[in-house]
Enzyme design. Structure first.
Site, short mmCIF file in Angstrom:
data_model
loop_
_atom_site.label_atom_id
_atom_site.label_comp_id
_atom_site.label_asym_id
_atom_site.label_seq_id
_atom_site.Cartn_x
_atom_site.Cartn_y
_atom_site.Cartn_z
CG PHE A 79 -1.78 1.21 1.37
CD1 PHE A 79 -2.72 1.53 0.42
CD2 PHE A 79 -1.64 2.05 2.47
CE1 PHE A 79 -3.51 2.66 0.54
CE2 PHE A 79 -2.43 3.18 2.61
CZ PHE A 79 -3.37 3.49 1.64
CB CYS A 80 0.98 4.29 0.20
SG CYS A 80 1.55 5.99 0.13
CB VAL A 81 5.91 4.76 0.19
CG1 VAL A 81 5.84 4.59 1.69
CG2 VAL A 81 7.35 4.80 -0.28
#
Length: 413
Positions: A303-305
Protein backbone atom coordinates in the site's frame (compact mmCIF):
# COMPACT_ATOMS: atom_id res chain seq x y z
CA UNK A 1 -26.35 62.67 3.83
CA UNK A 2 -26.88 60.59 0.72
CA UNK A 3 -24.73 63.01 -1.33
CA UNK A 4 -21.92 62.91 1.22
CA UNK A 5 -22.11 59.13 1.40
CA UNK A 6 -21.92 58.75 -2.40
CA UNK A 7 -19.06 61.24 -2.55
CA UNK A 8 -17.22 59.19 0.04
CA UNK A 9 -17.72 56.05 -2.01
CA UNK A 10 -16.54 57.85 -5.15
CA UNK A 11 -13.42 59.03 -3.38
CA UNK A 12 -12.81 55.50 -2.16
CA UNK A 13 -13.32 54.24 -5.69
CA UNK A 14 -10.64 56.60 -7.02
CA UNK A 15 -8.25 55.43 -4.33
CA UNK A 16 -9.05 51.84 -5.14
CA UNK A 17 -8.45 52.37 -8.85
CA UNK A 18 -5.07 53.86 -8.02
CA UNK A 19 -4.34 50.76 -6.00
CA UNK A 20 -5.41 48.62 -8.97
CA UNK A 21 -2.50 49.90 -11.04
CA UNK A 22 -0.07 49.22 -8.21
CA UNK A 23 -1.62 45.85 -7.57
CA UNK A 24 -1.26 44.88 -11.22
CA UNK A 25 2.49 45.52 -11.08
CA UNK A 26 2.79 43.62 -7.81
CA UNK A 27 0.95 40.62 -9.29
CA UNK A 28 3.38 40.52 -12.19
CA UNK A 29 6.30 40.64 -9.78
CA UNK A 30 4.98 38.03 -7.37
CA UNK A 31 4.46 35.59 -10.22
CA UNK A 32 8.21 35.32 -10.68
CA UNK A 33 9.20 31.75 -9.63
CA UNK A 34 11.95 32.96 -7.28
CA UNK A 35 9.40 34.91 -5.25
CA UNK A 36 6.91 32.05 -5.08
CA UNK A 37 9.66 29.55 -4.39
CA UNK A 38 10.92 31.55 -1.43
CA UNK A 39 7.43 31.75 0.02
CA UNK A 40 6.87 27.99 -0.14
CA UNK A 41 10.40 26.60 0.26
CA UNK A 42 10.30 25.38 -3.32
CA UNK A 43 13.24 25.30 -5.74
CA UNK A 44 13.82 28.62 -7.44
CA UNK A 45 13.54 29.03 -11.19
CA UNK A 46 14.54 31.63 -13.73
CA UNK A 47 12.50 34.70 -14.66
CA UNK A 48 9.42 34.25 -16.81
CA UNK A 49 7.73 36.29 -19.50
CA UNK A 50 4.12 36.59 -20.62
CA UNK A 51 2.46 36.14 -23.98
CA UNK A 52 1.68 39.78 -24.96
CA UNK A 53 -1.78 39.07 -26.38
CA UNK A 54 -2.84 37.00 -23.36
CA UNK A 55 -1.39 39.57 -20.95
CA UNK A 56 -3.31 42.39 -22.63
CA UNK A 57 -6.54 40.37 -22.55
CA UNK A 58 -6.15 39.60 -18.86
CA UNK A 59 -5.42 43.24 -18.02
CA UNK A 60 -8.41 44.48 -20.03
CA UNK A 61 -10.74 41.97 -18.37
CA UNK A 62 -9.31 42.87 -14.96
CA UNK A 63 -10.03 46.58 -15.43
CA UNK A 64 -13.54 45.87 -16.68
CA UNK A 65 -14.28 43.67 -13.68
CA UNK A 66 -12.94 46.34 -11.31
CA UNK A 67 -15.30 48.89 -12.84
CA UNK A 68 -18.24 46.49 -12.56
CA UNK A 69 -17.40 45.74 -8.93
CA UNK A 70 -17.32 49.40 -7.97
CA UNK A 71 -20.50 50.13 -9.88
CA UNK A 72 -22.30 47.51 -7.78
CA UNK A 73 -20.73 48.92 -4.61
CA UNK A 74 -21.78 52.49 -5.41
CA UNK A 75 -25.37 51.38 -6.01
CA UNK A 76 -25.36 49.30 -2.81
CA UNK A 77 -26.42 46.16 -4.69
CA UNK A 78 -26.72 43.09 -2.47
CA UNK A 79 -24.27 40.38 -3.49
CA UNK A 80 -25.68 37.11 -4.84
CA UNK A 81 -24.84 33.89 -3.01
CA UNK A 82 -21.49 32.54 -4.13
CA UNK A 83 -21.05 29.08 -5.67
CA UNK A 84 -17.86 28.71 -3.62
CA UNK A 85 -18.85 26.83 -0.46
CA UNK A 86 -16.45 28.95 1.60
CA UNK A 87 -18.70 31.99 1.01
CA UNK A 88 -22.03 30.34 0.24
CA UNK A 89 -23.95 31.21 3.44
CA UNK A 90 -26.59 33.92 3.47
CA UNK A 91 -24.59 35.85 6.07
CA UNK A 92 -21.97 36.59 3.40
CA UNK A 93 -24.49 38.11 0.99
CA UNK A 94 -26.14 40.26 3.70
CA UNK A 95 -22.89 41.67 5.11
CA UNK A 96 -21.66 44.46 2.77
CA UNK A 97 -18.02 44.31 3.87
CA UNK A 98 -17.87 40.51 3.62
CA UNK A 99 -19.67 40.48 0.28
CA UNK A 100 -17.33 43.10 -1.15
CA UNK A 101 -14.27 41.25 0.14
CA UNK A 102 -15.43 38.08 -1.62
CA UNK A 103 -16.08 39.91 -4.89
CA UNK A 104 -12.67 41.61 -4.75
CA UNK A 105 -10.97 38.33 -3.86
CA UNK A 106 -12.62 36.45 -6.72
CA UNK A 107 -11.70 39.24 -9.12
CA UNK A 108 -8.08 39.06 -8.00
CA UNK A 109 -8.08 35.26 -8.22
CA UNK A 110 -9.49 35.37 -11.73
CA UNK A 111 -6.77 37.80 -12.81
CA UNK A 112 -3.94 35.87 -11.19
CA UNK A 113 -4.98 32.58 -12.78
CA UNK A 114 -5.26 34.40 -16.10
CA UNK A 115 -1.69 35.60 -15.66
CA UNK A 116 -0.62 32.04 -14.92
CA UNK A 117 -2.12 30.92 -18.23
CA UNK A 118 -0.23 33.74 -19.97
CA UNK A 119 3.17 32.68 -18.66
CA UNK A 120 5.73 31.74 -21.30
CA UNK A 121 8.01 29.16 -19.72
CA UNK A 122 8.76 25.45 -19.65
CA UNK A 123 6.10 23.10 -18.33
CA UNK A 124 7.76 22.60 -14.94
CA UNK A 125 8.09 26.32 -14.27
CA UNK A 126 4.45 26.87 -15.29
CA UNK A 127 3.36 24.07 -12.96
CA UNK A 128 5.32 25.59 -10.07
CA UNK A 129 3.84 29.02 -10.66
CA UNK A 130 0.31 27.61 -10.86
CA UNK A 131 0.81 25.59 -7.66
CA UNK A 132 2.23 28.61 -5.82
CA UNK A 133 -0.55 30.93 -6.94
CA UNK A 134 -3.18 28.40 -5.87
CA UNK A 135 -1.52 28.15 -2.44
CA UNK A 136 -1.45 31.93 -2.07
CA UNK A 137 -5.08 32.26 -3.11
CA UNK A 138 -6.14 29.55 -0.66
CA UNK A 139 -4.33 31.34 2.17
CA UNK A 140 -5.69 34.80 1.34
CA UNK A 141 -9.37 33.86 1.08
CA UNK A 142 -11.61 36.27 3.08
CA UNK A 143 -13.06 33.27 4.91
CA UNK A 144 -9.72 32.84 6.72
CA UNK A 145 -10.01 36.22 8.47
CA UNK A 146 -12.47 37.04 11.25
CA UNK A 147 -12.88 40.63 10.06
CA UNK A 148 -14.37 39.36 6.77
CA UNK A 149 -15.91 36.00 7.74
CA UNK A 150 -19.61 36.77 8.10
CA UNK A 151 -20.47 33.28 9.35
CA UNK A 152 -17.86 33.44 12.13
CA UNK A 153 -19.01 36.94 13.11
CA UNK A 154 -22.63 35.79 13.31
CA UNK A 155 -21.66 32.84 15.48
CA UNK A 156 -19.72 35.13 17.79
CA UNK A 157 -22.82 37.28 18.20
CA UNK A 158 -25.10 34.30 18.80
CA UNK A 159 -22.77 32.79 21.41
CA UNK A 160 -21.97 36.18 23.05
CA UNK A 161 -18.29 35.75 22.22
CA UNK A 162 -17.98 32.19 23.50
CA UNK A 163 -17.03 30.89 20.04
CA UNK A 164 -14.07 33.28 19.91
CA UNK A 165 -12.87 32.20 23.35
CA UNK A 166 -13.20 28.55 22.33
CA UNK A 167 -11.33 29.30 19.10
CA UNK A 168 -8.41 30.79 21.02
CA UNK A 169 -8.37 27.72 23.27
CA UNK A 170 -8.36 25.47 20.20
CA UNK A 171 -5.48 27.45 18.72
CA UNK A 172 -3.41 27.16 21.91
CA UNK A 173 -4.14 23.42 22.05
CA UNK A 174 -3.04 22.87 18.45
CA UNK A 175 0.10 24.95 18.96
CA UNK A 176 0.93 22.68 21.89
CA UNK A 177 0.43 19.45 19.94
CA UNK A 178 2.21 20.76 16.85
CA UNK A 179 -0.50 20.27 14.22
CA UNK A 180 -3.98 21.43 13.27
CA UNK A 181 -6.72 19.20 14.69
CA UNK A 182 -8.64 17.64 11.80
CA UNK A 183 -10.80 15.50 14.06
CA UNK A 184 -11.64 15.08 17.72
CA UNK A 185 -8.57 13.02 18.57
CA UNK A 186 -9.80 12.39 22.12
CA UNK A 187 -12.46 10.07 20.70
CA UNK A 188 -9.96 7.49 19.40
CA UNK A 189 -7.41 5.16 20.92
CA UNK A 190 -5.34 2.53 19.13
CA UNK A 191 -6.44 -0.91 20.32
CA UNK A 192 -9.72 0.37 21.76
CA UNK A 193 -11.75 1.66 18.80
CA UNK A 194 -9.19 1.66 15.98
CA UNK A 195 -6.80 -1.19 15.13
CA UNK A 196 -8.95 -3.70 17.01
CA UNK A 197 -8.54 -6.85 14.88
CA UNK A 198 -7.03 -9.44 17.22
CA UNK A 199 -3.46 -10.47 16.56
CA UNK A 200 0.00 -10.81 18.05
CA UNK A 201 3.60 -9.78 17.40
CA UNK A 202 5.43 -12.84 16.04
CA UNK A 203 8.73 -11.20 15.06
CA UNK A 204 10.51 -7.89 15.52
CA UNK A 205 13.78 -6.15 14.82
CA UNK A 206 14.88 -2.52 15.04
CA UNK A 207 12.88 -1.49 11.97
CA UNK A 208 9.51 -3.26 12.33
CA UNK A 209 7.23 -5.68 14.11
CA UNK A 210 5.53 -8.47 12.21
CA UNK A 211 1.90 -8.96 13.27
CA UNK A 212 -0.04 -12.18 12.71
CA UNK A 213 -3.83 -12.04 13.05
CA UNK A 214 -6.06 -14.59 14.75
CA UNK A 215 -8.12 -16.60 12.21
CA UNK A 216 -11.85 -15.91 12.02
CA UNK A 217 -12.62 -19.04 9.96
CA UNK A 218 -12.37 -22.78 10.81
CA UNK A 219 -9.80 -23.24 8.03
CA UNK A 220 -7.30 -20.90 6.37
CA UNK A 221 -5.71 -20.92 2.97
CA UNK A 222 -2.40 -22.74 2.77
CA UNK A 223 -0.62 -19.75 1.23
CA UNK A 224 -0.37 -16.83 3.73
CA UNK A 225 -0.88 -13.13 2.94
CA UNK A 226 1.66 -10.43 3.87
CA UNK A 227 0.64 -6.75 3.83
CA UNK A 228 3.28 -4.01 3.62
CA UNK A 229 1.87 -0.56 4.55
CA UNK A 230 3.72 2.75 4.03
CA UNK A 231 6.60 3.50 6.39
CA UNK A 232 5.57 7.19 6.45
CA UNK A 233 2.30 6.34 8.23
CA UNK A 234 1.03 3.90 10.86
CA UNK A 235 -0.04 0.43 9.69
CA UNK A 236 -3.61 0.71 10.98
CA UNK A 237 -4.80 2.57 7.87
CA UNK A 238 -5.54 -1.05 6.90
CA UNK A 239 -7.39 -1.74 10.18
CA UNK A 240 -9.32 1.36 11.22
CA UNK A 241 -12.61 -0.10 12.49
CA UNK A 242 -14.31 -3.47 11.94
CA UNK A 243 -16.59 -2.22 9.16
CA UNK A 244 -13.80 -0.58 7.13
CA UNK A 245 -10.83 -2.80 7.97
CA UNK A 246 -9.05 -4.47 5.04
CA UNK A 247 -7.14 -6.63 7.52
CA UNK A 248 -10.32 -7.91 9.20
CA UNK A 249 -11.89 -8.54 5.80
CA UNK A 250 -8.88 -10.60 4.63
CA UNK A 251 -8.89 -12.63 7.85
CA UNK A 252 -12.66 -13.17 7.56
CA UNK A 253 -12.14 -14.54 4.05
CA UNK A 254 -9.82 -17.24 5.37
CA UNK A 255 -6.44 -15.65 4.65
CA UNK A 256 -3.69 -16.24 7.18
CA UNK A 257 -2.73 -12.60 7.43
CA UNK A 258 0.55 -10.96 8.44
CA UNK A 259 1.18 -7.18 8.50
CA UNK A 260 4.36 -5.11 8.82
CA UNK A 261 4.07 -2.51 11.60
CA UNK A 262 6.88 0.00 11.12
CA UNK A 263 8.79 1.43 14.04
CA UNK A 264 8.57 5.21 14.32
CA UNK A 265 12.30 5.95 13.90
CA UNK A 266 14.26 8.06 16.35
CA UNK A 267 17.86 9.27 16.29
CA UNK A 268 19.15 5.71 16.73
CA UNK A 269 17.83 4.87 13.24
CA UNK A 270 18.82 8.13 11.55
CA UNK A 271 21.56 6.36 9.60
CA UNK A 272 19.21 3.82 7.99
CA UNK A 273 18.75 3.96 4.22
CA UNK A 274 16.33 2.71 1.58
CA UNK A 275 18.53 -0.38 1.12
CA UNK A 276 18.25 -1.15 4.85
CA UNK A 277 14.46 -0.89 4.74
CA UNK A 278 14.32 -3.25 1.76
CA UNK A 279 16.80 -5.80 3.12
CA UNK A 280 16.19 -5.71 6.87
CA UNK A 281 12.43 -5.13 6.69
CA UNK A 282 10.59 -6.16 3.52
CA UNK A 283 12.82 -9.06 2.52
CA UNK A 284 13.08 -10.15 6.14
CA UNK A 285 9.29 -10.03 6.53
CA UNK A 286 8.78 -12.18 3.42
CA UNK A 287 11.26 -14.79 4.64
CA UNK A 288 9.81 -14.78 8.16
CA UNK A 289 6.25 -15.32 6.92
CA UNK A 290 7.47 -18.20 4.77
CA UNK A 291 9.21 -19.75 7.76
CA UNK A 292 6.32 -19.32 10.22
CA UNK A 293 3.73 -20.64 7.77
CA UNK A 294 5.97 -23.32 6.31
CA UNK A 295 5.03 -22.04 2.85
CA UNK A 296 7.16 -22.20 -0.26
CA UNK A 297 5.39 -19.11 -1.62
CA UNK A 298 3.23 -16.36 -0.13
CA UNK A 299 0.79 -13.72 -1.41
CA UNK A 300 1.66 -10.08 -0.81
CA UNK A 301 -0.05 -6.70 -0.81
CA UNK A 302 1.68 -3.31 -0.82
CA UNK A 303 0.00 0.00 0.00
CA UNK A 304 1.33 3.43 -1.03
CA UNK A 305 5.11 3.66 -0.55
CA UNK A 306 4.88 0.24 1.10
CA UNK A 307 3.97 -1.01 -2.36
CA UNK A 308 6.97 0.80 -3.86
CA UNK A 309 9.19 -0.91 -1.27
CA UNK A 310 7.56 -4.28 -1.98
CA UNK A 311 8.10 -3.84 -5.74
CA UNK A 312 11.75 -3.02 -5.07
CA UNK A 313 12.12 -6.12 -2.87
CA UNK A 314 10.56 -8.31 -5.58
CA UNK A 315 13.02 -6.90 -8.11
CA UNK A 316 15.91 -7.81 -5.80
CA UNK A 317 14.52 -11.33 -5.37
CA UNK A 318 14.08 -11.70 -9.13
CA UNK A 319 17.69 -10.64 -9.69
CA UNK A 320 18.69 -13.39 -7.26
CA UNK A 321 16.60 -15.92 -9.13
CA UNK A 322 14.14 -16.31 -6.24
CA UNK A 323 10.32 -16.27 -6.44
CA UNK A 324 8.93 -16.50 -2.90
CA UNK A 325 5.88 -14.34 -3.78
CA UNK A 326 3.22 -16.06 -5.89
CA UNK A 327 0.96 -13.01 -6.35
CA UNK A 328 1.22 -9.35 -5.49
CA UNK A 329 -1.43 -6.63 -5.18
CA UNK A 330 -0.60 -2.93 -5.23
CA UNK A 331 -2.89 -0.21 -3.81
CA UNK A 332 -2.21 3.46 -4.70
CA UNK A 333 1.41 2.54 -5.41
CA UNK A 334 3.80 4.58 -7.52
CA UNK A 335 6.24 2.33 -9.36
CA UNK A 336 6.93 4.25 -12.59
CA UNK A 337 8.47 7.55 -11.48
CA UNK A 338 8.53 9.09 -14.95
CA UNK A 339 5.48 11.17 -13.94
CA UNK A 340 5.24 11.91 -10.22
CA UNK A 341 2.24 14.21 -10.50
CA UNK A 342 1.95 17.38 -8.42
CA UNK A 343 4.92 16.44 -6.22
CA UNK A 344 7.15 17.14 -9.22
CA UNK A 345 6.88 20.88 -8.47
CA UNK A 346 9.11 20.38 -5.42
CA UNK A 347 11.85 18.34 -7.06
CA UNK A 348 14.88 19.17 -9.18
CA UNK A 349 18.59 18.36 -9.01
CA UNK A 350 19.37 21.37 -6.82
CA UNK A 351 16.63 20.45 -4.36
CA UNK A 352 17.91 16.87 -4.19
CA UNK A 353 21.45 18.09 -3.51
CA UNK A 354 20.13 20.32 -0.71
CA UNK A 355 18.32 17.36 0.90
CA UNK A 356 21.42 15.20 0.56
CA UNK A 357 23.43 17.84 2.39
CA UNK A 358 20.75 18.08 5.09
CA UNK A 359 20.33 14.38 5.80
CA UNK A 360 22.37 12.38 3.31
CA UNK A 361 24.80 11.37 6.04
CA UNK A 362 22.12 10.60 8.61
CA UNK A 363 19.17 12.49 9.99
CA UNK A 364 15.41 12.39 10.31
CA UNK A 365 12.63 14.08 8.42
CA UNK A 366 9.95 14.84 10.98
CA UNK A 367 6.65 13.14 10.39
CA UNK A 368 4.77 16.41 10.75
CA UNK A 369 6.79 17.91 7.89
CA UNK A 370 5.67 15.08 5.63
CA UNK A 371 2.07 15.36 6.83
CA UNK A 372 2.02 19.12 6.23
CA UNK A 373 3.34 18.68 2.70
CA UNK A 374 0.56 16.26 1.84
CA UNK A 375 -2.08 18.47 3.50
CA UNK A 376 -1.06 21.49 1.42
CA UNK A 377 -1.67 19.52 -1.76
CA UNK A 378 -5.36 20.14 -0.87
CA UNK A 379 -5.09 23.32 1.22
CA UNK A 380 -8.75 24.36 1.27
CA UNK A 381 -9.95 20.94 2.43
CA UNK A 382 -7.08 19.87 4.70
CA UNK A 383 -5.74 23.16 6.12
CA UNK A 384 -7.88 26.30 5.87
CA UNK A 385 -11.17 24.50 6.41
CA UNK A 386 -9.95 23.56 9.88
CA UNK A 387 -8.40 26.97 10.56
CA UNK A 388 -11.83 28.53 10.00
CA UNK A 389 -13.79 25.90 11.93
CA UNK A 390 -11.40 25.40 14.85
CA UNK A 391 -10.17 28.95 15.43
CA UNK A 392 -12.63 31.45 13.92
CA UNK A 393 -15.82 29.56 14.81
CA UNK A 394 -14.56 27.74 17.92
CA UNK A 395 -15.84 24.37 16.70
CA UNK A 396 -14.56 20.91 17.58
CA UNK A 397 -14.13 18.89 14.38
CA UNK A 398 -16.26 15.73 14.25
CA UNK A 399 -14.67 12.35 15.01
CA UNK A 400 -13.30 10.68 11.88
CA UNK A 401 -11.07 7.61 12.11
CA UNK A 402 -9.23 8.27 8.84
CA UNK A 403 -8.23 11.79 9.86
CA UNK A 404 -7.16 10.54 13.30
CA UNK A 405 -4.82 8.12 11.54
CA UNK A 406 -3.65 10.88 9.20
CA UNK A 407 -2.58 12.99 12.18
CA UNK A 408 -0.63 10.09 13.73
CA UNK A 409 2.49 10.82 11.68
CA UNK A 410 5.87 9.05 11.70
CA UNK A 411 9.45 10.17 11.08
CA UNK A 412 11.61 9.04 8.17
CA UNK A 413 15.39 8.47 8.13
Amino acid sequence: MSTNFDASWADSARQFQQMVGEGWSQMLQVLQPKEMGAALSMPAAGPVSFAPDKLAAVQQRYLQEVQTLWSHALHHDEAPLSNDRRFAGENWAHNPLSAFSVAAYQLQAHALMGLVDAVQADDKTRARIRFSVEQWLAAMAPSNFLVFNADAQQKALETHGESIAKGVANLLHDLGQGHISMTDESRFEVGRNVATTEGAVVFENELFQLLEYKPLTPKVYERPLLMVPPCINKYYILDLQPDNSLIRHAVAQGHRTFVVSWRNPDASLAHKTWDDYIDEAVLTAIATVQQIAGAKQINALGFCVGGTMLATALAVLAARGEEPVASCTFLTTLIDFADTGILDVFIDEGFVRMRELQMGQGGLMKGQDLASTFSFLRPNDLVWNYVVGNYLKGETPPPFDLLYWNSDSTNLP
